[in-house]
Design an enzyme around this catalytic site. Structure first.
Site, PDB file in Angstrom:
ATOM      1  N   SER A  25      18.110  31.110  -8.877  1.00 15.77           N
ATOM      2  CA  SER A  25      17.767  30.022  -7.867  1.00 15.77           C
ATOM      3  C   SER A  25      16.246  30.007  -7.825  1.00 15.77           C
ATOM      4  CB  SER A  25      18.034  30.856  -6.629  1.00 15.77           C
ATOM      5  OG  SER A  25      16.977  31.741  -5.984  1.00 15.77           O
ATOM      6  N   THR A  42      18.976  34.716  -4.016  1.00 16.48           N
ATOM      7  CA  THR A  42      18.534  35.027  -2.982  1.00 16.48           C
ATOM      8  C   THR A  42      17.060  34.417  -2.813  1.00 16.48           C
ATOM      9  OG1 THR A  42      17.635  37.167  -3.611  1.00 16.48           O
ATOM     10  CG2 THR A  42      19.678  37.197  -2.675  1.00 16.48           C
ATOM     11  N   ASP A  43      16.307  34.126  -3.939  1.00 11.40           N
ATOM     12  CA  ASP A  43      15.059  34.022  -4.126  1.00 11.40           C
ATOM     13  C   ASP A  43      14.765  32.589  -3.336  1.00 11.40           C
ATOM     14  OD1 ASP A  43      14.441  36.378  -5.205  1.00 11.40           O
ATOM     15  OD2 ASP A  43      14.410  35.524  -7.205  1.00 11.40           O
ATOM     16  N   THR A  47      21.696  36.389  -8.496  1.00 14.04           N
ATOM     17  CA  THR A  47      21.979  37.661  -8.776  1.00 14.04           C
ATOM     18  C   THR A  47      23.570  38.118  -8.636  1.00 14.04           C
ATOM     19  OG1 THR A  47      19.792  38.504  -8.557  1.00 14.04           O
ATOM     20  CG2 THR A  47      21.593  40.251  -8.308  1.00 14.04           C
TER      21      THR A  47
HETATM   22  N1  ASP Z   1      16.373  36.008  -9.077  1.00 17.53           N
HETATM   23  C1  ASP Z   1      17.566  35.743  -8.416  1.00 17.53           C
HETATM   24  C2  ASP Z   1      17.937  34.436  -7.840  1.00 17.53           C
HETATM   25  O1  ASP Z   1      17.472  34.009  -6.697  1.00 17.53           O
HETATM   26  C3  ASP Z   1      17.411  36.694  -7.239  1.00 17.53           C
HETATM   27  C4  ASP Z   1      18.790  36.896  -6.604  1.00 17.53           C
HETATM   28  O2  ASP Z   1      19.776  36.280  -6.543  1.00 17.53           O
HETATM   29  O3  ASP Z   1      18.800  37.930  -5.433  1.00 17.53           O
HETATM   30  O4  ASP Z   1      18.702  33.729  -8.311  1.00 17.53           O
END
Ligand code: ASP
Length: 345
Positions: free
Chosen positions: A69, A100-101, A28
Site C-alpha cells: 500500500s 495497512t500502511d 501484507t
Molecule cells: N507494507 C504493507 C502495506 O501497507 C504493510 C501491511 O499491509 O501491513 O502494504
C-alpha cells in the site's frame, strides 16, 4: 454425523448465505517472503482462509491490483472506488483487502468518492501475512465479512475485532495487532460474545442514490509544523502549484505568529489556496478561537479541521479541489459531515 452446513446449498441452517465480493489490492495480508522482504501476491495465497469463510458466505474474489500500500496513489483510490460502484448491485456486501500502511487514506478517500453508498464496504488487512500460522489476517477477515454481511451502508475499516468508519481510522501501531483506532468517533461495531454488536448511531445515513464522484486533485500538501519551520515554505508551495494545504498545527491549532511568519501563509490564502488547519495531537478537536496564535490564523481565512484526522482532512481537501469547488465552497464543505468524518457544529 450431522452436517450442519450444507456446502454449495446456499444455506447455513435455515439462513441464505450472503453473497460477498472480495476485492483484493495486495498488502501484507496477501504477501509472501521474497529475497528482498515481504511482497504482495495475487489472491491465490488467500485461498486456504477463504475456503473456511465459504462455510458462511458465498464469496466472489476479484484482484483489482497487487501492491504494497506504500505504492498506492490517488489513481488507485479511483480504481477501487470504481470497482465498488460498478459491482455493488450484484452483492450483499464488499470486503476490500489492502495493506495497512495507507489503508486509512484509501478508506477515507473512497468514503468521499462514493456518496450515499448503499451497501457495506469494509477494508481490512493484517500485520502478519495470511501464510503465517499466527497471522491476524483470519480474524480480521472474519470481522470484515461479518460487517459486510450486516447490510449497514457505509465505508468501514475492520481490524482486531473492531469496525470503524473508514474516514475516522488512523493506523496507530507499526507492528502491533491493534493497529487501527477510531479517532474522535465511537466504533461502528465491536465483536463480543454477543457476536458483531453494531452501534447504529455511527452508521452513515443514506440521503439519496449512490453516486461515483471520483475526481481528485494530487496538488495538496500536508505540513507538520515544527518550532522554527521556515515561513518560506508557503511561498515554495505556491510556486510548486499547490492548490490546498493541510497544516498540522500545535495543540488546539496554534502556529508561530511572530516575526512575520504569517506573511507567506497570507499570500497563499490570497492566491486562492485552501488552507485547512488541524492539530498534530491525535485526539480531541482543534479550536483556533481559543488562543491568539490560533485566532490570527482565522483572520487570514484558514479553514478549521476541528476533530478530523489528518488522513480525512487531506483526502477531503484533495476530493473537494478535484470536484472543482471554489475556496469559498470548500470552506463551507468543511463545516459539513459527508461521511461522518467531522463532528459538525
Ligand atoms: N507494507 C504493507 C502495506 O501497507 C504493510 C501491511 O499491509 O501491513 O502494504
Amino acid at each position: 454425523m450431522v452436517t450442519k452446513y450444507a456446502r454449495g446449498s446456499g444455506r447455513i441452517g435455515s439462513f441464505m448465505k450472503k453473497h460477498i465480493l472480495l476485492l483484493t489490492t495486495g498488502g501484507t495480508i496477501a504477501s509472501l517472503p521474497g529475497a528482498d522482504g515481504l511482497a504482495p501476491h495475487r489472491s491465490d495465497v488467500m485461498e486456504r482462509e477463504l475456503e473456511q469463510l465459504r462455510t458462511y458466505y458465498d464469496i466472489t474474489v476479484k484482484d483489482v491490483m497487487c501492491l504494497d500500500s506504500s505504492n498506492i496513489r490517488p489513481r488507485q483510490w479511483q480504481d477501487i472506488a470504481r470497482a465498488i460502484y460498478r459491482q455493488r448491485l450484484d452483492y450483499d456486501g464488499i470486503v476490500v483487502s489492502h495493506g495497512t500502511d495507507t489503508m486509512a487514506y484509501t478508506a477515507s478517500a473512497v468514503s468521499f468518492m462514493l456518496p450515499n453508498i448503499d451497501l457495506s464496504v469494509v477494508f481490512t488487512g493484517s500485520q502478519l501475512p495470511l501464510a503465517d500460522m499466527l497471522s491476524d489476517g483470519p480474524d480480521n477477515l472474519r470481522t470484515a465479512f461479518a460487517m459486510a454481511a450486516s447490510g449497514k451502508p457505509g465505508i468501514f475499516l475492520a481490524f482486531d475485532r473492531k469496525v470503524m468508519l473508514g474516514c475516522r481510522a488512523v493506523k496507530v501501531r507499526a507492528s502491533g495487532f491493534s493497529a487501527f483506532e477510531s479517532v474522535n468517533s465511537r466504533y461502528a461495531a465491536l465483536v463480543s460474545n454477543q457476536g458483531l454488536v453494531i452501534n447504529e448511531g455511527v452508521i452513515p445515513r443514506v440521503n439519496g442514490p449512490a453516486r461515483l464522484c471520483d475526481a481528485i486533485s494530487e496538488d495538496v500538501f500536508l505540513l507538520k509544523l515544527t518550532p522554527g519551520l521556515s515561513p518560506a515554505i508557503f511561498d515554495a508551495l505556491v510556486n510548486m502549484g499547490c492548490k490546498g494545504i493541510v497544516i498540522e498545527a500545535f495543540g488546539l491549532g496554534g502556529m508561530n505568529v511572530l516575526n512575520r511568519d504569517l506573511e507567506g501563509l497570507r499570500r497563499a490564502v490570497e492566491a486562492g489556496i485552501s488552507v485547512v488547519v488541524t492539530t498534530q495531537c491525535l485526539y480531541d478537536s482543534s479550536d483556533l478561537r481559543v488562543y491568539q496564535v490560533g485566532s490570527r490564523l482565522l483572520e487570514l481565512g484558514v479553514i478549521q479541521g476541528r476533530d478530523m484526522t489528518s488522513e480525512a482532512a487531506m483526502t477531503k481537501l484533495m476530493w473537494a479541489i478535484g470536484q472543482g469547488m471554489s475556496q469559498k465552497e470548500i470552506a463551507k464543505l468543511f463545516t459539513l459531515s459527508l461521511a461522518g468524518e467531522i463532528t459538525p457544529g
